[in-house]
Design an enzyme around this catalytic site. Sequence first.
Site, PDB file in Angstrom:
ATOM      1  N   ALA A 220       0.860  -1.187   0.000  1.00  0.00           N
ATOM      2  CA  ALA A 220       0.000   0.000   0.000  1.00  0.00           C
ATOM      3  C   ALA A 220       0.892   1.231   0.000  1.00  0.00           C
ATOM      4  CB  ALA A 220      -0.911   0.006   1.228  1.00  0.00           C
ATOM      5  N   VAL A 221       0.842   1.952  -1.099  1.00  0.00           N
ATOM      6  CA  VAL A 221       1.596   3.203  -1.181  1.00  0.00           C
ATOM      7  C   VAL A 221       0.586   4.341  -1.090  1.00  0.00           C
ATOM      8  CG1 VAL A 221       3.440   4.426  -2.373  1.00  0.00           C
ATOM      9  CG2 VAL A 221       3.127   1.978  -2.792  1.00  0.00           C
TER      10      VAL A 221
ATOM     11  N   HIS B 296       8.130  11.379  -2.399  1.00  0.00           N
ATOM     12  CA  HIS B 296       8.551   9.985  -2.158  1.00  0.00           C
ATOM     13  C   HIS B 296       7.539   8.990  -2.729  1.00  0.00           C
ATOM     14  CE1 HIS B 296      11.068   7.038  -0.228  1.00  0.00           C
ATOM     15  NE2 HIS B 296      10.078   6.551   0.507  1.00  0.00           N
TER      16      HIS B 296
ATOM     17  N   ARG C 101     -10.303   0.197  -0.374  1.00  0.00           N
ATOM     18  CA  ARG C 101      -9.861  -0.861  -1.287  1.00  0.00           C
ATOM     19  C   ARG C 101      -9.300  -2.079  -0.573  1.00  0.00           C
ATOM     20  NH1 ARG C 101     -10.211   3.778  -3.268  1.00  0.00           N
ATOM     21  NH2 ARG C 101     -10.565   4.184  -5.495  1.00  0.00           N
TER      22      ARG C 101
HETATM   23  N1  INI Z   1       6.416   2.064   1.423  1.00  0.00           N
HETATM   24  C1  INI Z   1       5.162   1.615   1.213  1.00  0.00           C
HETATM   25  O1  INI Z   1       4.957   0.402   1.049  1.00  0.00           O
HETATM   26  N2  INI Z   1       4.115   2.489   1.188  1.00  0.00           N
HETATM   27  C2  INI Z   1       4.292   3.838   1.347  1.00  0.00           C
HETATM   28  O2  INI Z   1       3.291   4.586   1.332  1.00  0.00           O
HETATM   29  C3  INI Z   1       5.600   4.324   1.550  1.00  0.00           C
HETATM   30  N3  INI Z   1       5.827   5.742   1.728  1.00  0.00           N
HETATM   31  O3  INI Z   1       4.936   6.538   1.379  1.00  0.00           O
HETATM   32  O4  INI Z   1       6.865   6.157   2.156  1.00  0.00           O
HETATM   33  C4  INI Z   1       6.661   3.396   1.600  1.00  0.00           C
HETATM   34  N4  INI Z   1       7.927   3.813   1.807  1.00  0.00           N
HETATM   35  C5  INI Z   1       8.988   2.892   2.167  1.00  0.00           C
HETATM   36  C6  INI Z   1       9.632   2.245   0.958  1.00  0.00           C
HETATM   37  O5  INI Z   1       8.806   1.258   0.396  1.00  0.00           O
HETATM   38  C7  INI Z   1      10.953   1.575   1.349  1.00  0.00           C
HETATM   39  O6  INI Z   1      10.698   0.550   2.291  1.00  0.00           O
HETATM   40  C8  INI Z   1      11.966   2.563   1.933  1.00  0.00           C
HETATM   41  O7  INI Z   1      12.143   3.657   1.068  1.00  0.00           O
HETATM   42  C9  INI Z   1      13.341   1.863   2.150  1.00  0.00           C
HETATM   43  O8  INI Z   1      13.886   1.407   0.914  1.00  0.00           O
END
Ligand code: INI
Length: 157
Positions: free
Chosen positions: A82-83, A90, A129
Amino acid sequence: MSVQIIEGDFVTGGGKYTIVVGRFNAFVVESLLEGALDTLKRHGVKDEDVRVVRVPGAFEIPLAVQKVAAQKIDDAIIALGAVIRGGTPHFEYVSAESSKGVYQVGMDFGVPVANGILTVNSIEQAIERSGTKAGNKGAEAALSAIEMVSLLRNLEA
Ligand code: INI
């Protein structure tokens, strides 16, 4: 003469699946995982044919999916994460790279990789979702994996 239609179904069952899950936003992702596991089970996939691989976040999913694909154990891989958009760019990098990455592994290895990685603008959209009013995208990803496994069997037969 009739048109030949080649497609997958949801009834033949079986097959081996690995679900690669990001821990980030766990309150959402755990519901996606529950939906995917439930769907696999209800379509005849045995518990012993399902593995769950956990990674820190969506950004790490493609590498784990690649390693899993290289093992050549599974009929399909399901990527769940989930992003959720925040106040910085980012989100753009994580969402773009995770989707492109899982797609690429599917093409490189010729294995279905279902993309159940949510990319949403708000926590509300994520909740909608992951088992509420817009369904469960983990369950949908599992269904698409099952259909693709069946389709590939039919294409290779
Ligand atoms: N990772 C997610 O799975 N979802 C997110 O919303 C998210 N945000 O927004 O920062 C997120 N960041 C961490 C990323 O996936 C990595 O684990 C991190 O950058 C280390 O590599």
